[in-house]
Motif scaffolding. Structure first.
Motif, short mmCIF file in Angstrom:
data_model
loop_
_atom_site.label_atom_id
_atom_site.label_comp_id
_atom_site.label_asym_id
_atom_site.label_seq_id
_atom_site.Cartn_x
_atom_site.Cartn_y
_atom_site.Cartn_z
N ARG A 240 -14.69 0.82 13.51
CA ARG A 240 -15.36 1.95 14.15
C ARG A 240 -15.22 3.23 13.34
N VAL A 241 -14.27 3.24 12.41
CA VAL A 241 -14.06 4.42 11.57
C VAL A 241 -14.36 4.08 10.12
N PRO A 242 -14.82 5.03 9.34
CA PRO A 242 -15.18 4.74 7.95
C PRO A 242 -14.00 4.78 6.98
N ASN A 243 -12.78 5.00 7.48
CA ASN A 243 -11.65 5.24 6.61
C ASN A 243 -10.92 3.98 6.15
N GLY A 244 -11.15 2.86 6.78
CA GLY A 244 -10.45 1.64 6.43
C GLY A 244 -9.02 1.65 6.96
N MET A 245 -8.36 0.52 6.88
CA MET A 245 -7.00 0.41 7.42
C MET A 245 -5.93 0.71 6.37
N PHE A 246 -6.33 0.86 5.14
CA PHE A 246 -5.35 1.07 4.09
C PHE A 246 -5.62 2.34 3.32
N LYS B 163 0.82 -1.22 0.00
CA LYS B 163 0.00 0.00 0.00
C LYS B 163 0.85 1.26 0.00
N ARG B 164 1.96 1.28 0.77
CA ARG B 164 2.82 2.48 0.81
C ARG B 164 4.21 2.12 1.28
N VAL B 165 5.16 2.97 0.88
CA VAL B 165 6.57 2.78 1.23
C VAL B 165 7.14 4.14 1.63
N ILE B 166 7.90 4.17 2.70
CA ILE B 166 8.60 5.37 3.14
C ILE B 166 10.07 4.98 3.30
#
Length: 125
Positions: free
Chosen positions: A119-125, A67-70
């Motif tokens: 609990r949040v609508p944003n998802g984990m990714f 999903k992402r890289v830093i």
């Protein structure tokens, strides 16, 4: 133009991640230092011990969706979804890799199962 150290570190980890995700566990032999240090409490340290261990775990057969890289001059952090066979939700994983002289020398991780309901609508990714 020369690649920066951060770009080289990013490439080392992401190319290795892609190969591992496609089933090539042996790619770790070319990416990890022989003196590889592991911080995950259930995994062994040392390149050969770590590879032997990881090859026998479900992660070796899991689908890994990056999903992402830093990346910077010392560390590369990857965030991905790991889905093992039979588990459609999987887990959110963050791996932190320390790179020194072109090899991965140290690893930390955090693994969190993806819940059925959030609990949040944003998802984990």
């Amino acid at each position: 133009m020369d690649e920066s150290t951060a770009e080289k570190n990013r490439e080392l980890v992401t190319d290795g991640f892609a190969a591992f995700a496609s089933g090539d566990v042996e790619v770790l032999r070319t990416r990890l230092s022989p003196d590889f240090i592991e911080h995950s409490p259930d995994n062994p340290s040392g390149r050969d011990a770590f590879i032997a261990y990881i090859a026998g775990t479900p992660v070796a057969n899991a689908r890994l969706a990056l999903k992402r890289v830093i990346a910077d001059d010392t560390y590369v952090t990857v965030h991905y979804q790991m889905t093992e066979p039979g588990d459609e939700r999987g887990a959110a994983v963050v791996d932190i890799w320390r790179v020194d002289e072109g090899l991965i020398t140290e690893h930390w991780d955090v693994v969190q199962p993806v819940p059925e309901e959030s609990r949040v609508p944003n998802g984990m990714f």
